[in-house]
Design an enzyme around this catalytic site. Structure first.
Site, PDB file in Angstrom:
ATOM      1  N   SER A  35     -69.048 -82.721 -59.193  1.00 41.28           N
ATOM      2  CA  SER A  35     -69.616 -84.185 -58.943  1.00 41.28           C
ATOM      3  C   SER A  35     -71.121 -84.327 -59.100  1.00 41.28           C
ATOM      4  CB  SER A  35     -68.910 -83.783 -57.036  1.00 41.28           C
ATOM      5  OG  SER A  35     -70.161 -85.334 -56.871  1.00 41.28           O
ATOM      6  N   TYR A  51     -69.662 -79.560 -50.038  1.00 38.37           N
ATOM      7  CA  TYR A  51     -68.749 -79.931 -51.185  1.00 38.37           C
ATOM      8  C   TYR A  51     -69.900 -79.644 -52.267  1.00 38.37           C
ATOM      9  CZ  TYR A  51     -66.893 -83.809 -53.540  1.00 38.37           C
ATOM     10  OH  TYR A  51     -66.399 -84.699 -54.740  1.00 38.37           O
TER      11      TYR A  51
END
Length: 257
Positions: free
Chosen positions: A147, A160
């Site tokens: 990501s 995350y």
């Protein structure tokens, strides 16, 4: 043009988190490009439904319903792939989750859940798949779905971002370590993509406006746009590409201000 450079004919691929969002788009595109796909997902009902649909369309698919965050799952998955196919050419580590909250508010259980789902599962499955990938006649390919949160701060939370950054570093390490074995390892770093995981954010008008303001292309990405990058990284056309992270982000990482 040598069409075989842009095909996945005869390739056998394993995709985690393959029934929804980016994972589902990867599975569909792999199948359309001629690959056989082994799908891993938690929801057995949805998995079996999709396997039936794909088979009715003439595709070669198998699958296993497991929770990749649980210890021992990777060995179970590779055992199933070995039993069903006996070989593997492509591994896509796509399974992931997130809990959005300030760092000081994460509980130990939430910490474990995010790390086990996003990072531990990818590490252990890739490790377990090494022997099969090494024996691939076309050369093994691994793609990590990371990501942009692993490249820069976003509002997705520190856990995350930490797991996604670790996946990018794992990509670099394995690309160098396994190059002599004919295995290429790359990662893809999406920005906001129109998936179920992003729905809570994208359905908030204020948050969506902020996302679009920061994205030069002024739109959210679609799963197929990430799947296309993944497919390229698994094709013979990308045979000299390894250790790289490609951002599928509408220009986000290129725009400093």
């Amino acid at each position: 043009m040598n069409q075989s450079l842009w095909s996945l004919n005869g390739q056998r691929a394993l995709v985690t988190g393959g029934t929804k969002g980016i994972g589902e788009a990867i599975v569909r595109q792999f199948l359309d490009l001629g690959a056989s796909v082994f799908i891993v997902a938690r929801d057995n009902t949805l998995l079996q439904q999709q396997l039936t649909d794909y088979r009715q369309q003439g595709h070669t698919v198998d699958g296993l319903a497991v929770d990749m965050s649980q210890p021992g799952t990777s060995a179970q998955v590779i055992e199933a792939v070995t039993t069903n196919w006996g070989s593997l050419d492509i591994l896509v580590n796509n399974a992931g989750t997130n809990i959005r909250k300030p760092t000081a508010e994460y509980s130990p259980a939430e910490y474990d859940h995010v790390l086990n789902t996003n990072l531990r599962s990818a590490y252990e499955l890739t490790q377990a798949a090494y022997a099969l990938l090494k024996e691939s006649s076309s050369g093994g390919k691994v793609v990590m779905i990371s990501s942009v949160s692993g490249l820069a701060h976003t509002s997705s939370g520190s856990l995350y971002g930490m797991t996604k950054a670790a996946m990018i570093q794992l990509t670099r390490n394995l690309a160098v370590e396994w190059a002599a074995d004919g295995i290429r390892v790359n990662s893809v770093a999406p920005w906001y993509i129109n998936t179920p995981l992003a729905t809570p954010v994208l359905t908030n008008p204020e948050k969506l406006a902020g996302i679009l303001k920061r994205t030069p292309m002024n739109r959210v990405g679609e799963p197929v746009e990430v799947a296309s990058v993944v497919s390229f990284l698994c094709m013979p056309a990308s045979s000299y590409v390894t250790g790289q992270t490609i951002s599928a982000d509408g220009g986000l990482m290129a725009w400093a201000y």
